[in-house]
Scaffold this active site. Structure first.
Site, PDB file in Angstrom:
ATOM      1  N   ASP A  90       0.834  -1.209   0.000  1.00 48.60           N
ATOM      2  CA  ASP A  90       0.000   0.000   0.000  1.00 48.60           C
ATOM      3  C   ASP A  90       0.869   1.259   0.000  1.00 48.60           C
ATOM      4  OD1 ASP A  90      -0.220  -1.277   3.101  1.00 48.60           O
ATOM      5  OD2 ASP A  90       0.572   0.735   2.918  1.00 48.60           O
ATOM      6  N   ASP A 160       6.533  -5.881   6.252  1.00 51.24           N
ATOM      7  CA  ASP A 160       5.174  -5.355   6.423  1.00 51.24           C
ATOM      8  C   ASP A 160       4.232  -6.274   5.646  1.00 51.24           C
ATOM      9  OD1 ASP A 160       3.462  -2.327   5.254  1.00 51.24           O
ATOM     10  OD2 ASP A 160       2.837  -3.940   6.633  1.00 51.24           O
ATOM     11  N   SER A 161       4.001  -7.447   6.223  1.00 54.05           N
ATOM     12  CA  SER A 161       3.269  -8.474   5.464  1.00 54.05           C
ATOM     13  C   SER A 161       1.870  -8.672   6.036  1.00 54.05           C
ATOM     14  CB  SER A 161       4.019  -9.809   5.542  1.00 54.05           C
ATOM     15  OG  SER A 161       3.804 -10.401   6.813  1.00 54.05           O
ATOM     16  N   THR A 162       1.084  -9.412   5.303  1.00 54.58           N
ATOM     17  CA  THR A 162      -0.209  -9.868   5.811  1.00 54.58           C
ATOM     18  C   THR A 162       0.050 -10.906   6.904  1.00 54.58           C
ATOM     19  OG1 THR A 162      -0.103 -11.299   3.846  1.00 54.58           O
ATOM     20  CG2 THR A 162      -1.666  -9.458   3.776  1.00 54.58           C
TER      21      THR A 162
HETATM   22  N1  SAM Z   1      -0.336  -3.839   7.760  1.00 57.19           N
HETATM   23  C1  SAM Z   1      -0.933  -5.006   7.132  1.00 57.19           C
HETATM   24  C2  SAM Z   1      -1.069  -6.136   8.137  1.00 57.19           C
HETATM   25  O1  SAM Z   1      -0.479  -6.038   9.220  1.00 57.19           O
HETATM   26  O2  SAM Z   1      -1.769  -7.097   7.801  1.00 57.19           O
HETATM   27  C3  SAM Z   1      -0.090  -5.400   5.957  1.00 57.19           C
HETATM   28  C4  SAM Z   1      -0.225  -4.408   4.860  1.00 57.19           C
HETATM   29  S1  SAM Z   1       0.496  -4.775   3.333  1.00 57.19           S
HETATM   30  C5  SAM Z   1      -0.868  -4.475   2.306  1.00 57.19           C
HETATM   31  C6  SAM Z   1       0.698  -6.526   3.330  1.00 57.19           C
HETATM   32  C7  SAM Z   1       1.357  -6.953   2.048  1.00 57.19           C
HETATM   33  O3  SAM Z   1       2.079  -8.178   2.198  1.00 57.19           O
HETATM   34  C8  SAM Z   1       0.367  -7.216   0.898  1.00 57.19           C
HETATM   35  O4  SAM Z   1       0.491  -6.181  -0.059  1.00 57.19           O
HETATM   36  C9  SAM Z   1       0.774  -8.580   0.335  1.00 57.19           C
HETATM   37  O5  SAM Z   1       0.722  -8.632  -1.080  1.00 57.19           O
HETATM   38  C10 SAM Z   1       2.204  -8.686   0.866  1.00 57.19           C
HETATM   39  N2  SAM Z   1       2.762 -10.059   0.909  1.00 57.19           N
HETATM   40  C11 SAM Z   1       2.183 -11.180   1.401  1.00 57.19           C
HETATM   41  N3  SAM Z   1       3.018 -12.235   1.235  1.00 57.19           N
HETATM   42  C12 SAM Z   1       4.143 -11.762   0.625  1.00 57.19           C
HETATM   43  C13 SAM Z   1       5.365 -12.359   0.184  1.00 57.19           C
HETATM   44  N4  SAM Z   1       5.603 -13.683   0.340  1.00 57.19           N
HETATM   45  N5  SAM Z   1       6.301 -11.564  -0.383  1.00 57.19           N
HETATM   46  C14 SAM Z   1       6.066 -10.224  -0.546  1.00 57.19           C
HETATM   47  N6  SAM Z   1       4.925  -9.589  -0.159  1.00 57.19           N
HETATM   48  C15 SAM Z   1       3.978 -10.373   0.419  1.00 57.19           C
END
Ligand code: SAM
Length: 286
Positions: A90, A160-162
């Site tokens: 984001d 900062d991942s899901t």
């Molecule tokens: N603050 C949020 C939370 O705590 O849930 C996270 C926000 S951010 C939108 C989370 C991001 O992690 C997403 O855009 C997703 O696409 C990314 N993501 C998930 N798995 C990933 C991976 N293996 N490598 C890179 N990005 C990843």
């Protein structure tokens, strides 16, 4: 998730908890190769981004999370120059990192370009630094990206991942942590969103401490802070380092920071490191 045309609700059945935000309209819905992205217009909280049914951020309160994922670790590092963000699609975190004038290079690696596309359209204020010449946005799996990263090549890694399910599961494993440890310079630091102290102390948080230590990180410390839209509203981020104590940070620099924030300041930094009684013994380095 409970469908209701006036409310978005994220329910955690196994915690007997649910969180709702009043909505007026669904603005976007997309099933990408990796996840389902939704964006809503809310009545009081601006716009709301949801991924796979979980709240990611709202326009009104995302500043707390993005500031706490960026500034404590950057003011704990002695002189951060090269930063790697894993996830963060984001772009709100990227904007905060780039506020530090000493940073020379930030690479952001998110697996799903759909998230950044949606952010550009519905949260343009979070993307205002995307064209900073110091920023590089890549779309790849963070687990794979770290495997290929040269040793001793970055100062700070921010994850900062899901939640640790689906594409993000690998970002909470010891193999990934070992690759982060290898990619960091000797005074390097990482920070990772580490879920909720009150919900996940004995699960995700405890496991994260275990894999960070197993990967060779000598110091581990957790910051806690409020996030309205996340389960329980009580969230955390866990830092890990190879040497210096993580409770020592550049207080004078933080106190005279040359940029505006809405939540982070030198006192909030200190307070966020305080350990609740029920976490004593887990947050061992604080
Ligand atoms: N603050 C949020 C939370 O705590 O849930 C996270 C926000 S951010 C939108 C989370 C991001 O992690 C997403 O855009 C997703 O696409 C990314 N993501 C998930 N798995 C990933 C991976 N293996 N490598 C890179 N990005 C990843």
């Amino acid at each position: 998730m409970i469908a209701d045309k006036h409310w978005f609700t994220e329910a955690l059945e196994d915690e007997g908890l649910a969180f709702s935000m009043k909505i007026s309209k669904k603005l976007h819905e997309e099933q990408t190769e990796f996840q389902r992205i939704e964006v809503y217009q809310t009545t009081h909280w601006g716009r709301l981004m949801v991924i796979d049914g979980c709240v990611m951020l709202s326009s009104r309160d995302n500043f707390v999370y993005h500031e706490m994922m960026a500034h404590p670790v950057l003011y704990t590092h002695p002189n951060p120059k090269r930063v790697l963000i894993i996830g963060g699609g984001d772009c709100g975190l990227l904007r905060e990192v780039l506020k530090h004038p000493g940073i020379s290079q930030v690479t952001q690696v998110d697996i799903d370009e759909g998230v950044t596309r949606a952010a550009r359209e519905y949260f343009p204020e979070l993307c205002e630094s995307n064209d900073d010449p110091r920023a590089t946005l890549l779309f790849d799996d963070g687990v794979k990206y770290l495997q290929d990263l040269p040793a001793q090549s970055v100062d700070v890694v921010i994850v900062d991942s899901t939640d640790p399910v689906g594409p993000a599961a690998g970002l909470f494993g010891v193999g990934f942590m070992r690759d982060v440890h290898r990619a960091l310079r000797e005074d390097g630091l990482m920070i990772q969103q580490s879920e909720s102290p009150i919900l996940h102390r004995d699960s995700i948080l405890k496991e994260l401490y275990g894999v960070m230590r197993e990967a060779g990180f000598a110091q581990v410390a957790t910051l806690s802070f409020p996030v309205v839209g996340y389960p329980s509203g009580w969230w955390s981020a866990t830092m890990a380092g190879k040497g210096a104590k993580l409770t020592e940070y550049r207080e004078a620099d933080a106190a005279t920071k040359p940029f505006a924030t809405e939540y982070y300041n030198v006192d909030i930094h200190r307070g966020a490191l305080a350990v609740p009684e029920f976490c004593k013994g887990l947050f061992t380095d604080q």
